[in-house]
Write a protein that holds these residues in place. Sequence first.
Motif, PDB file in Angstrom:
ATOM      1  N   PRO A 163       0.729  -1.173   0.141  1.00 41.85           N
ATOM      2  CA  PRO A 163       0.101   0.033  -0.060  1.00 41.85           C
ATOM      3  C   PRO A 163       0.915   1.326  -0.068  1.00 41.85           C
ATOM      4  N   GLU A 164       1.912   1.425   0.745  1.00 45.45           N
ATOM      5  CA  GLU A 164       2.882   2.348   0.723  1.00 45.45           C
ATOM      6  C   GLU A 164       3.412   2.651  -0.521  1.00 45.45           C
ATOM      7  N   ALA A 165       3.966   1.577  -1.159  1.00 47.58           N
ATOM      8  CA  ALA A 165       4.697   1.758  -2.471  1.00 47.58           C
ATOM      9  C   ALA A 165       3.608   2.216  -3.435  1.00 47.58           C
ATOM     10  N   LEU A 166       2.397   1.787  -3.528  1.00 48.99           N
ATOM     11  CA  LEU A 166       1.597   2.168  -4.529  1.00 48.99           C
ATOM     12  C   LEU A 166       1.316   3.586  -4.223  1.00 48.99           C
ATOM     13  N   THR A 167       1.242   4.137  -2.921  1.00 48.00           N
ATOM     14  CA  THR A 167       0.779   5.495  -2.885  1.00 48.00           C
ATOM     15  C   THR A 167       1.689   6.361  -3.212  1.00 48.00           C
ATOM     16  N   VAL A 168       3.239   5.977  -3.117  1.00 48.69           N
ATOM     17  CA  VAL A 168       4.314   6.749  -3.519  1.00 48.69           C
ATOM     18  C   VAL A 168       4.205   6.962  -4.864  1.00 48.69           C
ATOM     19  N   LEU A 169       3.938   5.705  -5.591  1.00 50.92           N
ATOM     20  CA  LEU A 169       4.100   5.806  -7.034  1.00 50.92           C
ATOM     21  C   LEU A 169       2.825   6.615  -7.824  1.00 50.92           C
ATOM     22  N   SER A 170       1.472   6.394  -6.969  1.00 46.50           N
ATOM     23  CA  SER A 170       0.520   7.258  -7.791  1.00 46.50           C
ATOM     24  C   SER A 170       0.684   8.638  -7.179  1.00 46.50           C
ATOM     25  N   SER A 171       1.426   9.094  -6.354  1.00 47.54           N
ATOM     26  CA  SER A 171       1.632  10.568  -5.853  1.00 47.54           C
ATOM     27  C   SER A 171       2.371  11.244  -6.947  1.00 47.54           C
ATOM     28  N   ILE A 228      29.168  -6.391   0.661  1.00 48.87           N
ATOM     29  CA  ILE A 228      27.979  -7.462   0.507  1.00 48.87           C
ATOM     30  C   ILE A 228      26.718  -6.292   0.984  1.00 48.87           C
ATOM     31  N   ILE A 229      26.925  -5.589   1.814  1.00 51.15           N
ATOM     32  CA  ILE A 229      25.679  -4.711   2.167  1.00 51.15           C
ATOM     33  C   ILE A 229      25.539  -3.737   1.022  1.00 51.15           C
ATOM     34  N   PHE A 230      26.511  -3.168   0.556  1.00 50.30           N
ATOM     35  CA  PHE A 230      26.214  -2.417  -0.661  1.00 50.30           C
ATOM     36  C   PHE A 230      25.758  -3.096  -1.720  1.00 50.30           C
ATOM     37  N   GLY A 231      26.168  -4.264  -2.002  1.00 47.48           N
ATOM     38  CA  GLY A 231      25.388  -4.895  -2.841  1.00 47.48           C
ATOM     39  C   GLY A 231      23.985  -5.279  -2.536  1.00 47.48           C
ATOM     40  N   LEU A 232      23.623  -5.493  -1.626  1.00 46.14           N
ATOM     41  CA  LEU A 232      22.090  -5.759  -1.139  1.00 46.14           C
ATOM     42  C   LEU A 232      21.367  -4.451  -1.234  1.00 46.14           C
ATOM     43  N   PHE A 233      21.992  -3.463  -1.110  1.00 50.43           N
ATOM     44  CA  PHE A 233      20.919  -2.229  -1.419  1.00 50.43           C
ATOM     45  C   PHE A 233      20.888  -1.983  -3.078  1.00 50.43           C
ATOM     46  N   CYS A 234      21.853  -2.334  -3.784  1.00 51.00           N
ATOM     47  CA  CYS A 234      22.013  -2.083  -5.148  1.00 51.00           C
ATOM     48  C   CYS A 234      21.072  -3.196  -5.744  1.00 51.00           C
ATOM     49  N   PRO A 241       9.910  -4.315  -8.190  1.00 52.80           N
ATOM     50  CA  PRO A 241       9.088  -4.051  -9.441  1.00 52.80           C
ATOM     51  C   PRO A 241       8.754  -2.550  -9.811  1.00 52.80           C
ATOM     52  N   GLY A 242       8.512  -1.849  -8.731  1.00 54.09           N
ATOM     53  CA  GLY A 242       7.975  -0.384  -8.886  1.00 54.09           C
ATOM     54  C   GLY A 242       9.242   0.672  -8.640  1.00 54.09           C
ATOM     55  N   GLN A 243      10.231  -0.047  -8.387  1.00 52.10           N
ATOM     56  CA  GLN A 243      11.176   1.141  -7.923  1.00 52.10           C
ATOM     57  C   GLN A 243      11.247   2.119  -7.304  1.00 52.10           C
ATOM     58  N   ASP A 244      10.187   1.835  -6.586  1.00 51.54           N
ATOM     59  CA  ASP A 244       9.802   3.216  -5.354  1.00 51.54           C
ATOM     60  C   ASP A 244      10.742   3.127  -4.256  1.00 51.54           C
ATOM     61  N   PRO A 245      10.889   4.125  -3.433  1.00 50.60           N
ATOM     62  CA  PRO A 245      11.918   4.147  -2.518  1.00 50.60           C
ATOM     63  C   PRO A 245      11.435   3.399  -1.166  1.00 50.60           C
ATOM     64  N   ILE A 246      10.212   3.180  -0.999  1.00 53.25           N
ATOM     65  CA  ILE A 246       9.423   2.584   0.121  1.00 53.25           C
ATOM     66  C   ILE A 246       9.958   1.234   0.164  1.00 53.25           C
ATOM     67  N   SER A 247       9.345   0.522  -0.907  1.00 54.84           N
ATOM     68  CA  SER A 247       9.813  -0.973  -0.798  1.00 54.84           C
ATOM     69  C   SER A 247      11.310  -1.337  -0.973  1.00 54.84           C
ATOM     70  N   MET A 248      12.078  -0.548  -1.646  1.00 54.60           N
ATOM     71  CA  MET A 248      13.492  -0.552  -1.704  1.00 54.60           C
ATOM     72  C   MET A 248      14.113  -0.659  -0.396  1.00 54.60           C
ATOM     73  N   CYS A 249      13.629   0.633   0.332  1.00 56.21           N
ATOM     74  CA  CYS A 249      14.454   0.596   1.689  1.00 56.21           C
ATOM     75  C   CYS A 249      14.043  -0.466   2.495  1.00 56.21           C
ATOM     76  N   VAL A 250      12.768  -1.054   2.435  1.00 55.40           N
ATOM     77  CA  VAL A 250      12.334  -1.973   3.325  1.00 55.40           C
ATOM     78  C   VAL A 250      13.292  -3.264   3.144  1.00 55.40           C
ATOM     79  N   LEU A 251      13.176  -3.570   1.830  1.00 51.64           N
ATOM     80  CA  LEU A 251      13.836  -4.950   1.257  1.00 51.64           C
ATOM     81  C   LEU A 251      15.255  -4.575   1.749  1.00 51.64           C
ATOM     82  N   ALA A 252      15.953  -3.686   1.400  1.00 46.68           N
ATOM     83  CA  ALA A 252      17.324  -3.603   1.619  1.00 46.68           C
ATOM     84  C   ALA A 252      17.579  -3.579   3.218  1.00 46.68           C
ATOM     85  N   GLY A 253      16.877  -2.950   3.860  1.00 46.82           N
ATOM     86  CA  GLY A 253      17.019  -3.042   5.436  1.00 46.82           C
ATOM     87  C   GLY A 253      16.705  -4.605   5.803  1.00 46.82           C
TER      88      GLY A 253
END
Length: 315
Positions: A163-171, A228-234, A241-253
Motif C-alpha cells: 500500500p505504501e509503495a502504491l501510494t508513493v508511485l501514484s502520488s 555485501i551490504i552495498f550489493g544488497l542495497f543495489c 518491481p516499482g522501483q519506489d523508495p519505500i519497498s526498496m528501503c524496506v527490502l534492503a534493510g
Amino acid sequence: MTSEKKTERKSKKRRRSRRQNPDGTMTLMEHLYDLRYRLGMALLGVGIGAIIGFVWFEWFPFNALPTLGELLIKPYDAIPANLKLPGTEGKLLASGPFEGFMVRLQIGAAAGAVLFSPMWLYQLWAFITPGLYAKEKKFARIFVGCAVVLFVGGAVMAYFVAPEALTVLSSVSSAEFLTALTADKYISFMLALLVIFGISFELPLLVVMLNKVGILPYEKLKKWRRGIIFGLFCFAAVATPGQDPISMCVLAGSLTLLFEVAVQISRLNDRRKNTENEWANLSDDEASPLNYDPQPETATPESEVRATAYDDDAT
C-alpha cells in the motif's frame, strides 16, 4: 489386458514401492518411473489447489475468511481517493474480454501452489531422500523448514509494504494523472513483489549453508561485510518491481538485518568447528600437539632404598 501384463505391472509397482524397497536402491528405469510418479502427484496437488484458489477468488464457505479478490484489492484501496479515478474503489479495470478470467485463473494457480506446497514438497523430498545419509536428511529437513518460514515472512512483509509503495508511485505527477490500474498489470505487480521479497529472504539460509560446507567462513564474511551490504542495497534498487523508495528501503534493510543474523550464526559455527578440531589453525609444516600426558615416575625416597638394602644384607 492379459493376465501376464497385469502381473508385470504389479511386479513393477512392488519394486518401486518403498515398503518393498526400504533402502531406496533402484535401477535407472525404476528411478525414472519413480520420478514420473512424483511429478504426477505434485502436478495433481497443484491442479486441485488451483481449482480451490479459483473458487476462493470470489467465495469462501460461511464467509469465515476474506476472499482472494478482497485480499489482493486491499493494497489498491489504500491509495488515497484523490489519487484514484472516481468509481474505481474496490474495482480493477479489465482491458480485454477475457482478462478477468485469465487473472482469476493466474491467482488460483498461484494460490494452489502455495496451499498444496506441503504435498509437492513431500514428493520432492520422497524422491531425493533415498540418496541422503541420516545426517544429511536432518540438515535437509531443517533447511526446507527454514526456507518455507523465510519465504512466507518475506511475502507477508511485501503485502504490508505494497500500500505504501502504491501510494508513493501514484502520488508522482498526481496533478496531471489519476490512478486506474488494470487487473493484469496490478496482479503482475503484486505477485512480482511477493515473490521477490519471498525469494530474497532466503539470503541468510544460503549464507549459512555455504558456511556449513566451508565455502564462506566467518573471516571472509567479516572482511566482505561492507561490500555485501552495498550489493544488497543495489539489488533492492533493481529487483523491486516499482522501483519506489519505500519497498526498496524496506527490502534492503530487511536483507541487511538477515545477513547480519547469518554472519553471527556463521561465527558461532566456525567457533564450534575450531573447538572440536584442535589442529584447524595449524600450518601444513607445523607439528600437531599430542594429547598424551604420561604420569611422571615418582622417585623412591632414600630411606626406603636403605631399608631395602638392609633387608637384603640380613637375608
